[in-house]
Design a protein around this motif. Sequence first.
Motif, PDB file in Angstrom:
ATOM      1  N   LEU A  90       0.826  -1.205   0.000  1.00 16.75           N
ATOM      2  CA  LEU A  90       0.000   0.000   0.000  1.00 16.75           C
ATOM      3  C   LEU A  90       0.862   1.257   0.000  1.00 16.75           C
ATOM      4  O   LEU A  90       2.003   1.250   0.454  1.00 16.75           O
ATOM      5  N   ALA A  91       0.291   2.351  -0.488  1.00 17.65           N
ATOM      6  CA  ALA A  91       0.985   3.638  -0.488  1.00 17.65           C
ATOM      7  C   ALA A  91       1.314   4.030   0.948  1.00 17.65           C
ATOM      8  O   ALA A  91       0.514   3.798   1.868  1.00 17.65           O
ATOM      9  N   GLY A  92       2.493   4.600   1.132  1.00 21.49           N
ATOM     10  CA  GLY A  92       2.915   4.987   2.466  1.00 21.49           C
ATOM     11  C   GLY A  92       4.038   5.990   2.403  1.00 21.49           C
ATOM     12  O   GLY A  92       4.256   6.629   1.375  1.00 21.49           O
ATOM     13  N   ARG A  93       4.750   6.113   3.512  1.00 23.45           N
ATOM     14  CA  ARG A  93       5.857   7.062   3.563  1.00 23.45           C
ATOM     15  C   ARG A  93       6.866   6.652   4.614  1.00 23.45           C
ATOM     16  O   ARG A  93       6.593   5.785   5.445  1.00 23.45           O
ATOM     17  N   LYS A  94       8.017   7.305   4.538  1.00 20.22           N
ATOM     18  CA  LYS A  94       9.050   7.169   5.557  1.00 20.22           C
ATOM     19  C   LYS A  94       9.306   8.571   6.096  1.00 20.22           C
ATOM     20  O   LYS A  94       9.357   9.531   5.329  1.00 20.22           O
ATOM     21  N   GLY A  95       9.413   8.671   7.416  1.00 19.92           N
ATOM     22  CA  GLY A  95       9.699   9.959   8.018  1.00 19.92           C
ATOM     23  C   GLY A  95      10.664   9.817   9.174  1.00 19.92           C
ATOM     24  O   GLY A  95      10.512   8.909   9.993  1.00 19.92           O
TER      25      GLY A  95
END
Length: 166
Positions: A56-61
């Motif tokens: 699934l679409a996501g992010r890293k922060g």
Amino acid sequence: MKKLIAITLALFTLGTGVAHSLDAPKGPVVLTVKGKLDHPNVGETAQFDLAMLELLAGRKGSMKTPWNEGTVSYSGPFLRAVLDAAGAKGTSLKIVALNDYSASVPFSDAANLDTILATRADGQLMSVRDKGPLFLIYPFDLDKSLFNEKYFSRSVWQIGTIEVLN
């Protein structure tokens, strides 16, 4: 040619986090979503294994949190992408940890903020001992106004279930 178009469309749909049907998990279930769902995959629930979540679409922060010393890089799918995949409809969420601790989270936090269900911290899968398998992380790195007790209390770790409420 039709096959190539179908494959391209399928890859585009996965990459955007949009799902019209949800496959059953093939590996160990790490998350169960229940409530009003348009895309259940096991009975009336939507169950996800790690591989499903990581598609699934996501992010890293990279951010500081009150739970760690220094900066930690969290990554995982957007909460909204998980809810979209399940076809969830509601106004609030009950995020439940493996030890039955729970927090109420407005559905709007998923829709309007880049909240993630972190599966990894500093690139490593998070074990139950290290706040895993899933940890609701607010985008503290993108919006400093979120760095307060209101959002800390919603940041549940060791998540096993999300209940969608009307």
